[in-house]
Design a protein around this motif. Structure first.
Motif, PDB file in Angstrom:
ATOM      1  N   HIS A 157       0.868  -1.189   0.000  1.00  0.00           N
ATOM      2  CA  HIS A 157       0.000   0.000   0.000  1.00  0.00           C
ATOM      3  C   HIS A 157       0.903   1.238   0.000  1.00  0.00           C
ATOM      4  O   HIS A 157       1.745   1.389   0.889  1.00  0.00           O
ATOM      5  N   ASP A 158       0.712   2.107  -0.995  1.00  0.00           N
ATOM      6  CA  ASP A 158       1.522   3.332  -1.081  1.00  0.00           C
ATOM      7  C   ASP A 158       0.885   4.452  -0.281  1.00  0.00           C
ATOM      8  O   ASP A 158      -0.254   4.833  -0.561  1.00  0.00           O
ATOM      9  N   CYS A 209      -0.599   4.644   8.157  1.00  0.00           N
ATOM     10  CA  CYS A 209      -1.311   3.664   7.322  1.00  0.00           C
ATOM     11  C   CYS A 209      -1.347   2.309   8.030  1.00  0.00           C
ATOM     12  O   CYS A 209      -2.359   1.606   7.965  1.00  0.00           O
ATOM     13  N   THR A 228       3.473  -1.472   4.093  1.00  0.00           N
ATOM     14  CA  THR A 228       3.285  -0.044   3.840  1.00  0.00           C
ATOM     15  C   THR A 228       4.343   0.767   4.575  1.00  0.00           C
ATOM     16  O   THR A 228       4.602   0.511   5.751  1.00  0.00           O
TER      17      THR A 228
END
Ligand code: SF4
Ligand code: SF4
Lengths: 208, 444
Positions: free
Chosen positions: B319-320, B400, B395
């Protein structure tokens, strides 16, 4: 000079002066000072912003809304064509033959596209909430201008109406959202500067 | 909510008037209300109502600008949709700017014109901060950072104790009694920063980074005084407070005479310190600032550490964080690392600079009043993860991590959430160690 042409010409002068005013105010405000250390370059990013970043395959506003996007493109092309014709009429040149027929056909098509965008704004609840009177007026004036341009090419007795329509549109342009004629370019430039500095645009190749 | 006064209005409008520049002027005047940005926003996707369209947020601030600053808006406000600032608009603006936008910027490249929507929302937050309408929950996190130097209020003693047992663990793990977590060492190559969530809840990510620095033979240090990479005042829009928090870290880097500040895996922290910080302080930094993701990628590329993908065979996805990738330019680096550190890496769709926000950005995790919305927008991310079939979600952002952990539980994803450093530390191949003396430096 006949009074209709005089009205349209005066409107053009006022419109151009207002657009220049907007443009020079933009320059006058200047760039915000940025003290951060850049990670990328601005020039290729600005180029990218005006070219590949506008690729409809990359923008959800285009590929998720193909009918509206296509209508929008035709509508804008119709506007550029109408402006070109305005210049020609002003120089007393009126196209003829097949060329004229093609132009008339395209302008009717762009009028239909403009109308469909207007109807969409009226019937879609979310768009209605977002809209103000200027949105409807701007859309209507431009669409009407395409349509009257086409009709004038069919029947040149309509030139007085044509010049009045052109004049009204030109006078209205700097007031409402039609002034995005100027700001569109500034916005693309600003995006290029922002993403370029941060090394986001143009996208890096594998291996960074 | 406090009543709006003339004085407050004046202060709010200063952001648009005295603070005007070419960029702000452009974006305030560019939206054409086409509404085509709607589907690019996680809020509209989760709640398909007009008020969640990005352009509605643009219009909130630009309608106020038109009403008070433009000639047309003053003369014919009804024609151009110019709105007055009153108690009603303040409620609406606060709700939408703080509670319905993570400032993820996803809508921006998709906008048909190129309006920088997230930038305008930031300006809107800045106005609200000037008027004193920052949500209390967010403000209390900022107050803690201002008072204690870190947003979790961790005392220095508590921090040192945590680091000491992490150091013992490190020695055991690398089987080297000289391995250490250097504290407050002057003149090191690197000063490493943390998200205070690490010492408080996720100390393993500190161990992971310490292990990597050790294997890479890095000359580094942590400060026990000021190590917080986060800056929640970036989210509140209060530039004065954001400047003070930036100054804390700036001073400590100078004090320890470090050459490079390596920012912890924290999306907004990276953005706030690297990109916004110099502007808060109105000066260029006399030291380098890079993210830990970049330094890890460099270590692998330069052969300073070796990783073995056979050590992590489960399916891994990434996940960016929006602030690291879309507005920070760091998204190839994490892929470079993962493709070398794990056996089976799969992308979620969309990804990279087009990734969907996890829903926890923009300070949402600090504003409990918007929890319900946060989890609903986060469901989109949960579905993205589920579709990859991954067992590990990586991530490079502790914010996040927090949101993904909550999504994992709520939507029963059954995945592990890890940082990039944890992945690298798990796949690292032990090498012969060399101990770096205090004065020795290794170029980054
Ligand atoms: S796509 Fe851009 S121009 Fe169109 S409504 Fe959204 S913000 Fe405005
Ligand atoms: S910045 Fe992100 S959350 Fe905010 S309006 Fe745009 S897409 Fe939505």
């Amino acid at each position: 000079m006949n009074p209709y042409l005089w009205f349209a010409t005066s409107a053009l002068v006022i419109c151009l002066a207002s657009c220049f005013y907007h443009f020079f105010r933009l320059l006058e405000f200047g760039k915000p000072q940025d003290y951060s250390k850049p990670l990328g370059e601005i020039t290729p990013a600005v180029k990218y912003s005006f070219t590949r970043a506008m690729d409809p395959r990359k923008k959800e506003s285009a590929f998720l809304h193909l009918p509206t996007y296509t209508a929008g493109i035709i509508y804008h092309l119709g506007t550029f064509l109408s402006i070109a014709l305005f210049t020609m009429f002003w120089l007393k040149y009126v196209p003829s033959g097949w060329f004229k027929l093609i132009i008339i056909g395209f302008l009717f098509l762009s009028s239909i596209c403009g109308l469909s965008i207007l109807v969409k704004r009226i019937i879609k609840k979310n768009l209605r909430t977002l809209s103000n009177p200027d949105d409807y007026i701007s859309n209507f004036l431009v669409t009407a201008f395409h349509f009257i341009t086409a009709l004038t090419l069919v029947n040149n007795k309509l030139f007085p109406v044509y010049f009045i329509a052109a004049g009204v549109l030109l006078l209205y342009l700097p007031i409402g959202k039609l002034k995005h004629t100027v700001y569109f370019f500034a916005a693309r430039y600003q995006l290029g500067v922002f993403y370029g500095r941060r090394g986001v645009w143009p996208p890096k190749q594998e291996g960074f | 909510m406090e009543k709006l006064t003339k004085e407050k209005i004046k202060q709010g409008l200063e952001v648009l008037d005295a603070g005007m520049d070419g960029k702000l002027f452009t974006h305030l005047n560019s939206c054409v209300h086409c509404g085509l940005c709607a589907e690019s926003c996680i809020y509209y996707l989760a709640f398909p109502e007009g008020k969640f369209i990005p352009a509605t947020k643009v219009d909130l601030i630009s309608s106020i600008y038109r009403r008070y600053i433009t000639f047309t808006g003053k003369v014919v406000p009804g024609l151009v949709g110019a709105r007055k600032l009153n108690d009603e608009t303040i409620v609406e603006i606060t709700d939408l700017f703080f509670g319905a936008c993570t400032m993820c910027g996803r809508c921006v490249p998709h906008c048909s014109i190129g309006v920088d929507i997230s930038y305008l929302v930031r300006k809107g937050r800045q106005m609200l901060a000037k008027m004193g309408y920052v949500p209390e929950s967010l403000q209390s996190t900022i107050n803690t950072a201002l008072k204690t130097g870190n947003n979790m209020g961790i005392t220095e003693q508590e921090f040192i104790e945590t680091l000491k047992w992490l150091e013992d663990d490190l020695r055991f793990e690398v089987n080297d009694d000289t391995a250490c977590i250097p504290l407050n060492e002057k003149g090191r190559n690197i000063i490493y920063t943390l998200n205070p969530r690490e010492p408080k809840f996720f100390p393993l990510s500190i161990s992971a980074m310490a292990k990597i620095f050790h294997v890479a033979g890095e000359s580094w240090t942590l400060s026990t005084q000021m190590y917080d990479a986060t800056n929640y005042a970036y989210y509140s829009g209060n530039h004065d407070e954001a400047g003070i928090i930036t100054q804390y870290l700036f001073d400590e880097i100078q004090n320890l005479e470090a050459k490079t500040c390596v920012l912890a895996e924290c999306g907004h922290g990276s953005r706030a310190f690297r990109w916004e910080g110099p502007n808060y302080l109105k000066k260029e930094y006399p030291f380098e600032v890079i993210t830990s993701v970049e330094i890890l990628a460099n270590y692998i590329r330069e052969g300073r550490i070796k990783v073995d993908p056979e050590k992590i065979t489960e399916c891994v996805t990434l996940h960016d964080p929006c602030n690291l990738a879309r507005t920070g330019g760091i998204w190839k680096e994490q892929r470079y690392i993962l493709r070398r550190s794990v056996k089976n890496f799969v992308e979620m769709a969309p990804n990279g600079i087009d990734n969907l926000c996890c829903g926890g950005g923009g300070g949402q995790l600090a504003m409990s009043e918007y929890n319900e919305r946060r989890m609903k927008t986060g469901e989109l991310k949960a579905e993205q993860i589920r579709k990859t079939g991954a067992k590990i979600v990586v991530t490079p952002c502790h914010n996040c991590v927090d949101q993904l952990t909550q999504l994992n539980i709520t939507f029963k994803l059954g995945v592990q959430i890890k940082t990039i450093a944890e992945i690298v530390a798990d796949s690292i191949v032990p090498q012969d160690q060399k101990v770096i003396s205090k004065n020795e430096s290794v170029e980054v």
